[in-house]
Design an enzyme around this catalytic site. Structure first.
Site, PDB file in Angstrom:
ATOM      1  N   ARG A 152       0.850  -1.189   0.000  1.00  0.00           N
ATOM      2  CA  ARG A 152       0.000   0.000   0.000  1.00  0.00           C
ATOM      3  C   ARG A 152       0.881   1.233   0.000  1.00  0.00           C
ATOM      4  O   ARG A 152       1.891   1.278   0.710  1.00  0.00           O
ATOM      5  CB  ARG A 152      -0.877   0.045   1.259  1.00  0.00           C
ATOM      6  CG  ARG A 152      -2.006  -0.940   1.273  1.00  0.00           C
ATOM      7  CD  ARG A 152      -2.561  -1.069   2.676  1.00  0.00           C
ATOM      8  NE  ARG A 152      -1.524  -1.501   3.594  1.00  0.00           N
ATOM      9  CZ  ARG A 152      -1.646  -1.511   4.928  1.00  0.00           C
ATOM     10  NH1 ARG A 152      -2.757  -1.099   5.479  1.00  0.00           N
ATOM     11  NH2 ARG A 152      -0.666  -1.930   5.691  1.00  0.00           N
ATOM     12  N   CYS A 258      -3.908   2.081  -8.212  1.00  0.00           N
ATOM     13  CA  CYS A 258      -4.010   0.619  -8.392  1.00  0.00           C
ATOM     14  C   CYS A 258      -5.435   0.095  -8.536  1.00  0.00           C
ATOM     15  O   CYS A 258      -5.771  -0.541  -9.530  1.00  0.00           O
ATOM     16  CB  CYS A 258      -3.335  -0.083  -7.219  1.00  0.00           C
ATOM     17  SG  CYS A 258      -1.577   0.231  -7.161  1.00  0.00           S
TER      18      CYS A 258
HETATM   19  C1  UDX Z   1      -3.758  -0.912  -3.074  1.00  0.00           C
HETATM   20  C2  UDX Z   1      -3.758  -2.267  -2.354  1.00  0.00           C
HETATM   21  O1  UDX Z   1      -4.305  -2.114  -1.043  1.00  0.00           O
HETATM   22  C3  UDX Z   1      -2.367  -2.840  -2.287  1.00  0.00           C
HETATM   23  O2  UDX Z   1      -2.369  -4.116  -1.676  1.00  0.00           O
HETATM   24  C4  UDX Z   1      -1.917  -2.941  -3.729  1.00  0.00           C
HETATM   25  O3  UDX Z   1      -0.860  -3.725  -3.970  1.00  0.00           O
HETATM   26  C5  UDX Z   1      -1.822  -1.560  -4.333  1.00  0.00           C
HETATM   27  O4  UDX Z   1      -3.150  -1.038  -4.347  1.00  0.00           O
HETATM   28  P1  UDX Z   1      -3.184   1.608  -2.452  1.00  0.00           P
HETATM   29  O5  UDX Z   1      -3.483   1.954  -3.874  1.00  0.00           O
HETATM   30  O6  UDX Z   1      -1.968   2.179  -1.815  1.00  0.00           O
HETATM   31  O7  UDX Z   1      -3.036   0.015  -2.273  1.00  0.00           O
HETATM   32  O8  UDX Z   1      -4.445   2.073  -1.624  1.00  0.00           O
HETATM   33  P2  UDX Z   1      -5.403   1.430  -0.514  1.00  0.00           P
HETATM   34  O9  UDX Z   1      -4.851   1.643   0.842  1.00  0.00           O
HETATM   35  O10 UDX Z   1      -5.759   0.047  -0.885  1.00  0.00           O
HETATM   36  O11 UDX Z   1      -6.680   2.386  -0.692  1.00  0.00           O
HETATM   37  C6  UDX Z   1      -7.387   2.418  -1.933  1.00  0.00           C
HETATM   38  C7  UDX Z   1      -8.560   3.383  -1.865  1.00  0.00           C
HETATM   39  O12 UDX Z   1      -9.577   2.879  -1.012  1.00  0.00           O
HETATM   40  C8  UDX Z   1      -8.210   4.772  -1.330  1.00  0.00           C
HETATM   41  O13 UDX Z   1      -8.895   5.752  -2.095  1.00  0.00           O
HETATM   42  C9  UDX Z   1      -8.706   4.729   0.108  1.00  0.00           C
HETATM   43  O14 UDX Z   1      -9.011   5.986   0.644  1.00  0.00           O
HETATM   44  C10 UDX Z   1      -9.954   3.866  -0.060  1.00  0.00           C
HETATM   45  N1  UDX Z   1     -10.368   3.194   1.179  1.00  0.00           N
HETATM   46  C11 UDX Z   1      -9.569   2.258   1.776  1.00  0.00           C
HETATM   47  C12 UDX Z   1     -11.616   3.477   1.724  1.00  0.00           C
HETATM   48  O15 UDX Z   1     -12.378   4.309   1.192  1.00  0.00           O
HETATM   49  N2  UDX Z   1     -12.007   2.824   2.857  1.00  0.00           N
HETATM   50  C13 UDX Z   1     -11.234   1.888   3.477  1.00  0.00           C
HETATM   51  O16 UDX Z   1     -11.681   1.321   4.490  1.00  0.00           O
HETATM   52  C14 UDX Z   1      -9.971   1.596   2.919  1.00  0.00           C
END
Ligand code: UDX
Length: 437
Positions: A152, A258
């Site tokens: 992440r 991602c």
């Molecule tokens: C993601 C995956 O989690 C990771 O394992 C992968 O390899 C790369 O893509 P990342 O893109 O860094 O990681 O973001 P992540 O933390 O997964 O959040 C994605 C989106 O979901 C963000 O916009 C975040 O704000 C949102 N989110 C996340 C929520 O709205 N609620 C949550 O409970 C968690």
């Protein structure tokens, strides 16, 4: 443990984290990039991306002589026993992953690879790419392994060093085992499989997370309509170990570099395989709906048209702890507000000045009070914890109207109500009227 000579091609957050962490595990790593300035900076121990712990690992690796940076893959691979490809695979035509960078690196290095070395795909690539890369390399002695990352942004180093699992896929078992051994010190469960399955694991994981979030966002909307409170509901379902507490926070929709890209790519791959995947399509549609719904909330908060109305935004990045604006739901909501004529001033701890091509149409302030000054509503779009600690009494003095749309359910509504704010969340049960109004 075997110490290996490793080359990492690409020094974005995945490549740099991979290189620096593998060096910290004792391996000898050379990272390559085509960006000469970035390589120069990294050789001097300067890390431009906001990733906790990464700069320290780079400095340590350089000092220990286990980590080096060079310009161009051709200068990194000749002595490497394992070559990691960590180049971007952006969304291309029709949503499919664009593999141009993987292909060009494969063509560049095929004649330079050491005999019997292993090439590892860490980039998120469609099922079948390991086989395609092997064909492009045209080297019968070189195995291509899929070893997807689950890092992440904002916690990539921690995720690398404390993985839930390591997934390694190759049709040649010994090559897969050689790659798995690189991580032996981490003691994580390891899934050894074929290349296609390992590639599929990455998509299946990210798409599942996207689906989970869309589900929660849909449940939040239903909670609003039925008078339930989504925070109690997610707490209630999260204790079920089959569901789990993580990834249950509703928000303005999910985004980043991602999840959207991988969801589109898997849908595209499904269509190409003549497979209808309505469940995944619905996750994307729900996400668009959720982003749009935030605009409805802001309109309701100001009591009508947004034309010429000043809105203060808190948050621009796609999530907290990063400076990344790619496919940020916050920017999508900002664009929709702007399209209705709203005048936007934003504050984000990770974005202190406007970023051309990204924050266009939004004035970026370096202070939350400036963003709130004269605002008809404040809208929280990113879950930066520091927003909870703002001097809300001071913000109450400068706004035109004491109402906050908290799209992340981040703020302590009691604290805000005490200084006269009305707080509108996502999926929350109707709030009591603010004190003194
Ligand atoms: C993601 C995956 O989690 C990771 O394992 C992968 O390899 C790369 O893509 P990342 O893109 O860094 O990681 O973001 P992540 O933390 O997964 O959040 C994605 C989106 O979901 C963000 O916009 C975040 O704000 C949102 N989110 C996340 C929520 O709205 N609620 C949550 O409970 C968690």
């Amino acid at each position: 443990m075997f110490v290996r000579r490793i080359a990492v091609v690409g020094t974005g957050y995945v490549g740099l984290t991979t290189g620096a962490c593998l060096a910290s595990l004792g391996h000898r790593v050379i990272c390559a990039d085509i960006d000469e300035r970035r390589v120069e900076e990294l050789r001097g121990g300067r890390v431009a991306i906001l990733e906790p712990g990464l700069a320290e690992l780079v400095t340590e690796g350089l000092a220990a002589g286990r980590l080096d940076f060079v310009v161009g893959a051709r200068n990194a691979v000749p002595r490497a026993e394992v070559v990691f490809l960590c180049v971007p695979t952006p969304m291309g035509e029709g949503g499919a992953a664009n593999l141009a960078a993987v292909e060009s690196v494969a063509a560049e290095v095929s004649g330079l690879l050491r005999p019997n070395c292993v090439v590892v795909n860490k980039s998120t690539v469609p099922v079948g790419t390991a086989a395609r890369t092997a064909a492009l390399l045209g080297r019968a002695d070189v195995a291509v392994v899929s070893n997807p990352e689950f890092l992440r942004e904002g916690s990539a180093v921690t995720d690398f060093l404390n993985p839930d699992r390591i997934v390694v896929g190759c049709d040649a078992q010994d090559a897969a085992e050689r790659v798995a051994a690189l991580y032996a010190r981490l003691g994580a469960p390891t899934v050894l499989t074929d290349a296609a399955s390992a590639e599929m694991v990455k998509y299946a994981a990210n798409c599942f997370l996207a689906m989970k979030l869309s589900y929660v966002n849909a449940v939040a909307e239903l909670c609003e309509r039925l008078g339930a409170d989504v925070l109690d509901v997610t707490e209630g379902i999260g204790y079920d170990r089959r569901i789990g507490q993580a990834f249950l926070s509703p928000g303005p929709g999910w985004g980043g570099s991602c999840l959207p890209k991988d969801t589109h790519a898997l849908l595209q791959a499904a269509a190409a395989a003549d497979f209808d995947f309505p469940l995944l399509q619905a996750s994307l549609d729900t996400n668009t709906r959720q982003r749009n719904r935030m605009t409805d909330k802001v309109r309701a908060a100001v009591g009508g048209s947004l034309d010429g109305v000043h809105i203060g935004l808190l948050g621009l990045t796609f999530k907290a702890g990063t400076d990344d604006l790619r496919d940020s739901p916050a920017l999508a909501v900002a664009a929709a507000l702007r399209a209705e004529g709203a005048v936007l001033v934003a504050y984000d701890p990770g974005v202190r000045a406007s970023v051309p091509g990204m924050t266009d149409g939004v004035e970026v302030a370096d202070d939350p009070v400036k963003a709130a000054q004269g605002a008809a509503a404040i809208v929280v779009l990113t879950e930066w914890p520091e927003f909870r600690m703002l001097d809300w009494g001071r913000l109450a003095e400068v706004v035109a109207n004491r109402v906050v749309v908290d799209t992340r359910n981040l703020l302590d509504a009691d604290v805000l109500r005490r200084v006269g704010f009305e707080v509108l969340g996502v999926g929350r049960r109707p709030q009591l009227p603010p004190v003194g109004r």
